[in-house]
Design an enzyme around this catalytic site. Sequence first.
Site, PDB file in Angstrom:
ATOM      1  N   ARG A 299      -4.137 -24.843 -31.266  1.00  0.00           N
ATOM      2  CA  ARG A 299      -4.308 -26.215 -30.774  1.00  0.00           C
ATOM      3  C   ARG A 299      -5.759 -26.661 -30.947  1.00  0.00           C
ATOM      4  NH1 ARG A 299       0.021 -26.335 -25.658  1.00  0.00           N
ATOM      5  NH2 ARG A 299       1.774 -26.518 -27.091  1.00  0.00           N
ATOM      6  N   TYR A 441       2.279 -31.963 -34.616  1.00  0.00           N
ATOM      7  CA  TYR A 441       2.506 -30.499 -34.643  1.00  0.00           C
ATOM      8  C   TYR A 441       1.561 -29.757 -33.696  1.00  0.00           C
ATOM      9  CZ  TYR A 441      -0.813 -30.353 -38.743  1.00  0.00           C
ATOM     10  OH  TYR A 441      -1.862 -30.470 -39.598  1.00  0.00           O
ATOM     11  N   GLU A 442       1.906 -28.500 -33.447  1.00  0.00           N
ATOM     12  CA  GLU A 442       1.246 -27.678 -32.414  1.00  0.00           C
ATOM     13  C   GLU A 442       1.347 -28.320 -31.032  1.00  0.00           C
ATOM     14  OE1 GLU A 442       0.383 -24.716 -32.128  1.00  0.00           O
ATOM     15  OE2 GLU A 442       0.525 -24.188 -34.240  1.00  0.00           O
ATOM     16  N   GLY A 443       2.451 -29.000 -30.779  1.00  0.00           N
ATOM     17  CA  GLY A 443       2.645 -29.656 -29.489  1.00  0.00           C
ATOM     18  C   GLY A 443       2.166 -31.085 -29.562  1.00  0.00           C
ATOM     19  N   GLN A 448       0.698 -31.926 -24.786  1.00  0.00           N
ATOM     20  CA  GLN A 448      -0.677 -31.597 -24.353  1.00  0.00           C
ATOM     21  C   GLN A 448      -0.967 -32.212 -22.978  1.00  0.00           C
ATOM     22  OE1 GLN A 448      -2.187 -29.458 -26.342  1.00  0.00           O
ATOM     23  NE2 GLN A 448      -0.504 -29.767 -27.782  1.00  0.00           N
TER      24      GLN A 448
END
Length: 600
Positions: A299, A441-443, A448
């Site tokens: 992240r 992407y990556e949350g 977040q």
Amino acid sequence: MSTYHAPLADMQFVLNELAGLAQVASLPGFEDATPDTVTAILEEASRFATEVLDPLNASGDREGSKLLADGTVRTPAGFKDAYRQFAENGWNGLTKPSAYGGQHLPQLVATPIEEMWHAANMAFDLCPLLTQGAIDAIELCGTPEQKTRFLPPMVSGAWTGTMNLTEPQAGSDLAAVRTRAVPQQDGTYKLYGQKIFITFGEHDFTDNIVHLVLARTPTAPEGVKGISLFLVPKFIVNDDGSLGARNDVHCVSLEHKLGIHASPTAVLAYGDNGGATGYLIGEENRGLEYMFVMMNQARFSVGMEGVGLSERAYQRAVAYARDRVQGKAPGMEKTAKAGPIIDHPDIRRMLMTMRASTEAMRAVGYVTAAALDNARHAADAAARAEHQAFADLMIPIVKGWCTETAQDVTSLGVQVHGGMGYIEETGAAQHYRDARIITIYEGTTGIQANDLIGRKTARDAGATAGKVAAQIDKVAAHLASQDDASLNAIGLRLAAATASLQSAIEWVVKTYATNARVAHAGSVPYLKLWGLCAGGWQLGRAARIAAEKLRAGEGDASFMRAKIATAQFYAESLLPQAEALAQSVVSGSATVLALSADQF
Ligand SMILES: Cc1cc2nc3c(=O)[nH]c(=O)nc-3n(C[C@H](O)[C@H](O)[C@H](O)COP(=O)(O)OP(=O)(O)OC[C@H]3O[C@@H](n4cnc5c(N)ncnc54)[C@H](O)[C@@H]3O)c2cc1C
């Protein structure tokens, strides 16, 4: 077309003056990160970014990666050779342990370098970025045998890594993962299922690809507690390290995307021909827990993509604004002729917004990188815990705020170009398109923000958040007490923004306990408020240090004056948004939920 040049002066200023490179280099094991070595590494990386990666960015976007009839993927012309050079020059293992061939440099030193790769060619860098995550997972929870077999070629870049989480029904909600892993007599597993959206899931850079895959064993409990992590190599690795049989994992298609065309985003089929051989990483059912440990790193890296893309968009916009002649700017002498658009006040507003936002994001990112190094390597346990708490708070902010801000900055980059910004040849449109994925992407930003209000704010009743806000307030008070008019103005604005932040923290803690749904409705503005204030904090510190240096006659006076002016612009033009964001959190959250679903 402009050429990317790494902003080395600002990078060095932030590294040394704000993030404390000297202190990080004094941590055990980091003795090699001397100022001279770091300067040499940054200059070398800057050359690689400018000469090798940047020239391939637009052509890679136009050509894209292609799935061939035999199921292999051809990356755009020049990419394979660039990757070979990247690996040969040792860029892949910068932070990795020397035991596996890495250089064991601090995260703080790797961060500006990562920023350069993202700025010059983000689609290319996604491959090393995902490999880093896979290396971390194996290093963290692999067996000694797995580490010996897989880490040296992954650290050298001879093999790459992927992260296989997503399935058609399991995106943000990984509890829904269905890929099956069936134990075999010999201790291995056979995997069956489909993973989608897998970055560099198939490519022609290297002979082998090491997939890390989330899957469920037959006896696994439902939900997130039943997910395990498996290592599935594209080619089985023999005992002597050579490549053996082709494993049963195949790329069945590549996605057609808005941006990052050079990065192959693969649909991978596992087990269509009898089962893909996989090796359990760590213990069964703890896969998600392992993923979360690594996610901090991934992240953070995606947040730095926001910084890199913003810097690239800014540089391109400045080059165009200097060049494009259009009319006489307001306030110019009557006799003046038509001049470059950089003379127009509104173009200046856009360029200042791009510049100040990018410098603020860079400073917040590097300061967080230093905290990550201290959290891992500080000698004292209490200091490690304190840095970890700060880094934990900042990770969703770096990821969420830097990526959201990059949307605005790359969009302004298009606007500065006028109609030409909408035309692909200028390159401005590519940054805008490429940036669009990073909030997803990556949350996603929503994920977040959930993390920020729940685990990072409410869980300790606002203790860490309150402590950091108090630190910002202290910087603001110090600046506001200065005779210098610029520092004074920055201090007053920062103090007002911090008061807004503090009111929002209080509201989140109170509301999360009593009405979590309403608290979640305010979570994204809360995240943005945090980013905005953290940026103001770091630029305020930068202005103070620049003013001290000017007084002492140290450093490049023009750079220091620009630093102060940029910080003042941020404080006066951007920081006032803090009050609006806080209002949106505190007063606006309930009405977010005012309509029933069928009223939309
Ligand atoms: C180009 C690209 C590359 C990718 N690379 C990889 C990769 O290498 N490996 C991999 O495993 N995956 C990868 N992904 C997948 C990516 O991580 C997911 O797309 C992302 O996590 C979102 O999941 P989703 O697409 O299913 O969206 P969904 O989860 O369906 O989300 C849709 C919307 O609902 C919101 N939402 C969902 N749940 C919540 C919640 N709890 N709270 C608030 N809002 C919520 C989201 O914020 C979003 O706005 C990639 C995706 C793309 C497009």
